[in-house]
Design a protein around this motif. Structure first.
Motif, short mmCIF file in Angstrom:
data_model
loop_
_atom_site.label_atom_id
_atom_site.label_comp_id
_atom_site.label_asym_id
_atom_site.label_seq_id
_atom_site.Cartn_x
_atom_site.Cartn_y
_atom_site.Cartn_z
N SER A 186 0.97 -1.00 0.01
CA SER A 186 -0.02 -0.06 0.05
C SER A 186 1.09 1.05 0.03
CB SER A 186 -0.77 -0.31 0.90
OG SER A 186 -0.02 -0.26 2.60
N ASP A 190 3.98 0.84 7.25
CA ASP A 190 3.94 -1.05 6.89
C ASP A 190 4.38 -1.97 6.15
OD1 ASP A 190 3.01 -0.45 9.47
OD2 ASP A 190 1.33 -0.65 9.33
N ARG A 266 -10.17 -7.32 1.88
CA ARG A 266 -9.12 -8.14 2.16
C ARG A 266 -8.91 -8.91 1.41
NH1 ARG A 266 -6.31 -4.75 4.51
NH2 ARG A 266 -4.62 -5.77 3.79
N VAL A 294 -5.08 -1.93 13.65
CA VAL A 294 -7.07 -1.61 13.66
C VAL A 294 -8.26 -2.72 12.87
CG1 VAL A 294 -6.26 0.19 11.87
CG2 VAL A 294 -6.05 -1.99 10.65
N SER A 296 -8.92 -4.42 11.46
CA SER A 296 -9.54 -5.28 9.63
C SER A 296 -7.86 -6.42 10.84
CB SER A 296 -9.02 -5.36 8.39
OG SER A 296 -7.24 -4.14 8.15
P1 ATP Z 1 0.11 -0.36 5.61
O1 ATP Z 1 0.59 0.76 6.27
O2 ATP Z 1 1.13 -0.87 5.08
O3 ATP Z 1 -0.73 0.34 4.46
P2 ATP Z 1 -1.89 -0.26 7.72
O4 ATP Z 1 -1.52 -0.34 8.87
O5 ATP Z 1 -2.91 0.74 6.22
O6 ATP Z 1 -0.92 -1.08 6.67
P3 ATP Z 1 -4.22 -1.87 6.12
O7 ATP Z 1 -4.31 -0.45 5.44
O8 ATP Z 1 -5.42 -2.50 7.19
O9 ATP Z 1 -3.11 -1.53 7.79
O10 ATP Z 1 -3.78 -2.98 4.90
C1 ATP Z 1 -2.68 -3.79 5.78
C2 ATP Z 1 -2.24 -4.87 4.72
O11 ATP Z 1 -2.75 -5.27 3.70
C3 ATP Z 1 -0.77 -3.73 4.46
O12 ATP Z 1 0.10 -3.87 5.26
C4 ATP Z 1 -0.43 -4.44 2.57
O13 ATP Z 1 -0.31 -5.14 2.84
C5 ATP Z 1 -1.98 -4.60 2.73
N1 ATP Z 1 -2.83 -3.50 1.72
C6 ATP Z 1 -3.77 -2.65 2.01
N2 ATP Z 1 -4.00 -1.11 1.44
C7 ATP Z 1 -3.46 -2.11 0.21
C8 ATP Z 1 -3.22 -2.10 -1.23
N3 ATP Z 1 -3.45 -0.54 -1.88
N4 ATP Z 1 -2.88 -2.39 -2.64
C9 ATP Z 1 -1.98 -3.86 -1.73
N5 ATP Z 1 -2.10 -3.83 -0.52
C10 ATP Z 1 -2.30 -3.28 0.49
#
Ligand code: ATP
Ligand code: MG
Length: 391
Positions: A186, A190, A266, A294, A296
């Motif tokens: 993303s 993370d 997800r 979070v 999820s």
């Molecule tokens: P991150 O900082 O990596 O965005 P996050 O704490 O914001 O993580 P979430 O948004 O719930 O957590 O996402 C959890 C995980 O899902 C992410 O770490 C990533 O591996 C995956 N993910 C989230 N959004 C996307 C996206 N747009 N494309 C691909 N993978 C994603």
């Protein structure tokens, strides 16, 4: 004076019979990574790799910085390569190490003699070099227990090598030695850290990013390119697949209860990523999830996500606090890119009251409103390929 880089293998020295394969892999990775910094010749000898500039046009500062990011290296030194003659060694040590010796108070000399035909023994080399440097730099004292600088003289096959303190390497295992995995990336803090951590264990990376135009912008995708480019300084080249996710997200929003939106999203991401991973011969998925961070990422939500995964999902941040993750993201210099403001597809559709304890039965029931197989296959088929490389 000719300068070279002396590279000490990391963990891979422990690999016994496989050592040669690992070293070859490490050399191949270094060759590729150093390509645009100049031409290098690599020699492997006694768990040390010598990288020798092939001509005058090599940018040594750039090369040193890059070597510091190659996984599989415990430590390395920038060293002077000189003739194997004690007079030359002494004068070269004085000249080559002067900038360092002038700024410190104490030193000691270590000698390694792998060429047993060299007339002096290791203790004799230490004594001569130490005495000589003390005469030339009278402000110095010898401290064998806690010196500011360790002067090392290594007598090897073709040359003597002289260097100061060893620089700590990136550690880990050579990229590719553990196979290939697909990181779900993303634009957040993370996932780039998760990518880095698994690449460190020897995994070659492909990446999958879900984009939902027009809810997410072109700049949000550019941000992901920048993040991966930074990660690729460590992991080497990354193949990115950008998956069109708008239709899936709109369908979930219109057809499923809001409280379960994120878990279904997800699961869809995992399904699509698995198809792409399999197509690219990757054997696992990587995410940046951490328990409880979070809605999820509660245990029941992760259980629902994992239920659609047939390949292992690596979550290297699972037990880490945010500040620990941030510390790594600062170290690998992805943090400043991650905090740029552009929206991610997850934030766009975030429900107000997500279920933190979803059950699999409920999720599966809600998903019946979607033509899951068709949506997943189409999304994987329409993924756009973007090659990422830092150099
Ligand atoms: P991150 O900082 O990596 O965005 P996050 O704490 O914001 O993580 P979430 O948004 O719930 O957590 O996402 C959890 C995980 O899902 C992410 O770490 C990533 O591996 C995956 N993910 C989230 N959004 C996307 C996206 N747009 N494309 C691909 N993978 C994603
Ligand atoms: Mg996120």
């Amino acid at each position: 004076m000719k300068e070279i880089i002396l590279i000490k293998n990391g963990e891979l020295a422990l690999k016994g019979l496989n050592r040669r394969t690992f070293e070859d892999m490490l050399v191949k990775n270094m060759r590729r990574r150093l390509e645009s910094a100049g031409k290098f010749k690599f020699t492997i000898a006694q768990s040390t790799i010598i990288a020798e500039p092939g001509n005058e046009n090599v940018d040594m500062d750039e090369a040193i910085e890059r070597v510091g990011k190659v996984f599989g290296i415990a430590g390395f030194s920038r060293a002077a390569a000189v003739e194997k003659d004690m007079e030359t060694i002494l004068r070269s040590a004085e000249e080559y190490l002067a900038p360092q010796l002038l700024g410190i108070r104490s030193f000691k000399v270590e000698a390694k003699r792998s060429d047993k035909k060299f007339p002096l023994t290791s203790p004799e080399i230490c004594r001569e070099t130490g005495g000589y440097l003390l005469r030339k730099f009278p402000h110095l004292i010898v401290d064998v227990h806690n010196p500011d600088l360790v002067v090392t003289v290594e007598i090897r096959d073709t040359h003597a090598y002289i260097h100061g303190n060893q620089i700590k390497g990136a550690g880990g295992m050579p990229t590719g030695s553990a196979g290939r995995a697909a990181v779900l990336i993303s634009g957040g803090i993370d996932s780039p850290v998760a990518a880095y951590m698994m690449a460190k264990r020897g995994l070659e990376l492909i990446a999958v990013h879900f984009a939902s135009p027009p809810y997410t912008s072109e700049r949000a995708e550019q941000k992901v390119h920048s993040l991966l480019r930074q990660v690729s300084k460590y992991s080497g080249r990354i193949t990115l697949w950008v998956v069109p996710f708008t239709e899936i997200q709109e369908l979930i929003k219109d057809n499923c209860p809001e409280d379960i939106f994120t878990v279904i999203m997800r699961r869809m991401m995992m399904r699509v990523s698995q198809i792409i991973a399999t197509r690219d011969k990757a054997g696992a998925l990587i995410t940046g999830e951490s328990v409880g961070q979070v809605a999820s990422q509660t245990m029941p939500a992760i259980a629902c996500t994992d239920a659609v995964c047939e390949m292992p999902v690596f979550r290297p941040l699972i037990g880490m606090d945010k500040d620990e993750v941030v510390a790594i993201s600062r170290k690998i210099e992805t943090f400043d890119i991650s905090i740029l403001p552009y929206e991610d597809c997850c934030t766009v559709f975030t429900p107000k009251h997500p279920k933190t304890k979803p059950t699999l039965d409920y999720v599966e029931e809600c998903e019946k409103a979607l033509d899951v197989d068709r949506l997943v296959e189409e999304a994987a088929k329409n993924a756009r390929f973007v090659p990422i490389s830092a150099y």
